[in-house]
Design an enzyme around this catalytic site. Structure first.
Site, PDB file in Angstrom:
ATOM      1  N   SER A   1      41.258  41.328  50.470  1.00  0.00           N
ATOM      2  CA  SER A   1      40.093  40.810  49.771  1.00  0.00           C
ATOM      3  C   SER A   1      38.814  41.269  50.486  1.00  0.00           C
ATOM      4  CB  SER A   1      40.204  39.288  49.660  1.00  0.00           C
ATOM      5  OG  SER A   1      39.264  38.762  48.760  1.00  0.00           O
TER       6      SER A   1
ATOM      7  N   ASP B   1      44.075  41.451  38.852  1.00  0.00           N
ATOM      8  CA  ASP B   1      43.447  40.611  39.874  1.00  0.00           C
ATOM      9  C   ASP B   1      42.048  40.223  39.416  1.00  0.00           C
ATOM     10  OD1 ASP B   1      42.445  39.429  42.173  1.00  0.00           O
ATOM     11  OD2 ASP B   1      42.948  41.097  43.495  1.00  0.00           O
TER      12      ASP B   1
ATOM     13  N   HIS C   1      46.391  37.758  43.784  1.00  0.00           N
ATOM     14  CA  HIS C   1      45.400  38.286  44.719  1.00  0.00           C
ATOM     15  C   HIS C   1      46.026  38.399  46.096  1.00  0.00           C
ATOM     16  CE1 HIS C   1      41.456  39.132  46.279  1.00  0.00           C
ATOM     17  NE2 HIS C   1      41.425  38.047  47.034  1.00  0.00           N
TER      18      HIS C   1
END
Length: 564
Positions: free
Chosen positions: A246, A469, A498
């Site tokens: 991320s 995502d 994710h």
């Protein structure tokens, strides 16, 4: 970008077992009035010289690993230490801060061939995302089966980035008042409600400045990337092996741009779009739009299991059930603390992780049948972690606000998000309120670094992405792969969880193993089929792995799982 309660498969497994519980873009000047930015160019010569000085000192000092603070229940293999970094890299002899670091040494034995020695390949450093994610628990992940081959070859290294946890922690408000609730969550807020949220955003930004002082401006992604270079040196590594998820992908991309010759291998999982024109305001708009798609995916799944949940046989019917729950919670909050905003936040987590779908659907179903306990358990503020949550939110806000220009006039936010909410109402305004302090940020902003590498300067890197995502939309992975010369993208098609490394998709895991353990990448971008969807009434992948991790920790400590 608005962050979930956990950021990656690795982070969520560790947090669940210990149980103890994004990404967006900057507007161009043409987007409207009030865009504030510092004229200074990031990554300047003074900062690079300061980084070299700090890294050389860290190489000599090393890290004195020992027992972890408060680590009585941790296995002996886990050790902790600190590394000193400059607050301001332009002044390496100025004030210093200490980052906490954790490590589990490489096991050295092949788990598939008992007794066979495995050569150590150095340290694998992990960043779980955020900004504001704490990676200190990461080394425990080596106890799980998917990670055992990597844990045999690498020291697993986690750390708390600047501002997080014990690493010169940031705070913007009293943690005792951080968890609020019950709260409304209007999808089309009134002018009065917007005025109230603007006032709260101003007050929050002022609180960050008041509680942190002049140091606030030094909590940035570029400082985090330089800290990573100092950490590499302190670990005694000539080149960095790094896994970022991320926001950690943006951190890794910055590091690759600043220090390409110091990269050994790099796995970037669920990529932030690093285009400077999108950091961070526009990336947040993209995220809000993408969450509408994932919200629809969740509702489709619930509708296919109407025989279990009774929430409707179509996505539209499930949405109507959700709206009924919102209306009821607005009139009478569940448990006195769960209102529409808390419900929305709980279901937002289902947008991050498929494994959250059964629990979210069951809680919503039970609530509408008259049993509010599952919803309260899922969505009520967990006040025992208020200090950690407030700290994480403060770091998130400081880093994203410092990193880039943001519109300084609420009329720009109002225009852009009113338009977006017409087609993507689920997450749009919640994302606005999470980021709105950046409109009133009291310190100068940077201009984002142009992430880009020249062919031949950076070793091949591996980018991972799930096609659906929402937290980091797929276009960001394509952009990151384009900007990092020689990188290869592995896509989990038709999936939206994710953080996909070392989850239930063996195709993805095999690609990561081949890269980390043997340095092999596909000749070109590769696809993996989607993971199986969760099934009602069956333990999810994360539940199974969290139980295994609790059991492993219990055995290491000579106690049963209940003791962890």
């Amino acid at each position: 970008m608005r962050a979930a309660a956990v950021h990656t498969v690795a982070a969520s497994l560790v947090l669940t077992a210990l149980a103890a519980a994004p990404s967006g873009g900057a507007p161009r000047a043409a987007d409207g009035p009030g865009v504030h930015a510092s004229p200074e160019v990031p990554g300047g010569a003074a900062e690079l010289r300061g980084t070299a000085v700090a890294a050389a000192r860290a190489r000599v000092a090393g890290i004195g690993f020992g027992a972890c603070p408060g680590g009585r229940d941790l296995p002996a293999v886990m050790e902790c230490g600190t590394v000193s970094v400059p607050l301001d890299y332009a002044r390496p002899d100025g004030p210093q801060i200490r980052l906490t670091v954790s490590r589990a040494r490489a096991g050295g034995r092949d788990p598939a061939a008992a007794g066979r020695r495995v050569p150590r390949q150095g340290a694998l450093v992990f960043n779980p995302g955020g900004p504001g994610g704490d990676g200190m628990s990461f080394p425990l992940i080596g106890l799980l089966p998917e990670w055992k081959r990597v844990a045999a070859a690498y020291d697993l290294v986690g750390y708390a980035p600047r501002g997080v946890g014990r690493s010169a922690p940031l705070s913007c408000e009293d943690p005792k008042s951080f968890f609020k609730g019950p709260d409304p969550a209007p999808t089309h807020p009134s002018a009065a409600y917007k005025r109230r949220r603007v006032a709260e955003a101003r007050a929050y930004a002022q609180g960050c400045a008041r509680r942190t002082g002049a140091a606030l401006r030094f909590y940035t992604s570029l400082a985090n990337a330089r800290d990573l270079e100092v950490l590499r040196a302190a670990l005694g590594e000539d080149r960095l092996t790094f896994m970022g998820a991320s926001y950690g992908t943006y951190l890794g991309a910055l590091y690759a741009t600043l220090f390409p010759a110091h990269v050994r291998r790099m796995v970037l999982d669920s990529a932030v779009d690093p285009d400077p024109s999108r950091i961070w305001y526009r990336d947040n708009l993209d995220q809000s739009a993408a969450f509408e798609t994932r919200w629809a995916d969740f509702r489709d799944w619930v509708a296919r299991h109407d025989d279990v949940y009774g929430l409707g046989r179509s996505a539209r019917a499930v949405r109507a059930a959700y709206e009924r729950a919102r209306t009821r919670l607005a009139a009478r909050p569940a448990g006195g603390t769960v209102g529409p905003a808390q419900l929305q936040g709980a279901l937002l987590n289902a947008g991050y992780y498929d494994d959250f779908w059964p629990g979210a659907a069951e809680a919503l179903s039970a609530y509408l049948r008259g049993d509010e306990k599952p919803l309260v358990a899922l969505a009520a503020p967990y006040r025992a972690v208020a200090a950690e949550a407030e700290n994480s939110a403060a770091v998130y806000t400081a880093v994203e606000c410092n990193d880039a220009p943001w519109p300084g006039d609420f009329r720009v936010w109002d225009r852009d998000n009113t338009r977006l909410a017409r087609v993507a109402p689920f997450e749009t305004w919640g994302n606005v309120w999470a980021n709105l302090p950046c409109a009133y940020w009291p310190v100068p902003r940077q201009r984002p670094l142009d992430v880009r590498t020249v062919p031949g300067t950076l070793p091949p890197t591996l980018v991972l992405a799930a096609e659906r995502d929402a937290a980091t939309p797929y276009a960001g992975a394509l952009e990151l792969r384009r900007r990092l010369a020689g990188s290869v993208l592995v896509t989990e098609r038709g999936a939206g969880t994710h953080g996909i490394a070392y989850g239930p998709n063996r195709c993805v895991d095999a690609r990561v193993d081949a890269y980390l353990l043997e340095g092999r990448l596909p000749d070109r971008d590769a696809d993996c089929a989607a993971r199986p969807e969760p099934l009602p009434g069956r333990p999810t992948f994360q539940e199974n792995r969290a139980r295994e991790l609790r059991d492993a920790l219990g055995r290491k400590d000579g106690r049963g799982p209940a003791g962890t």
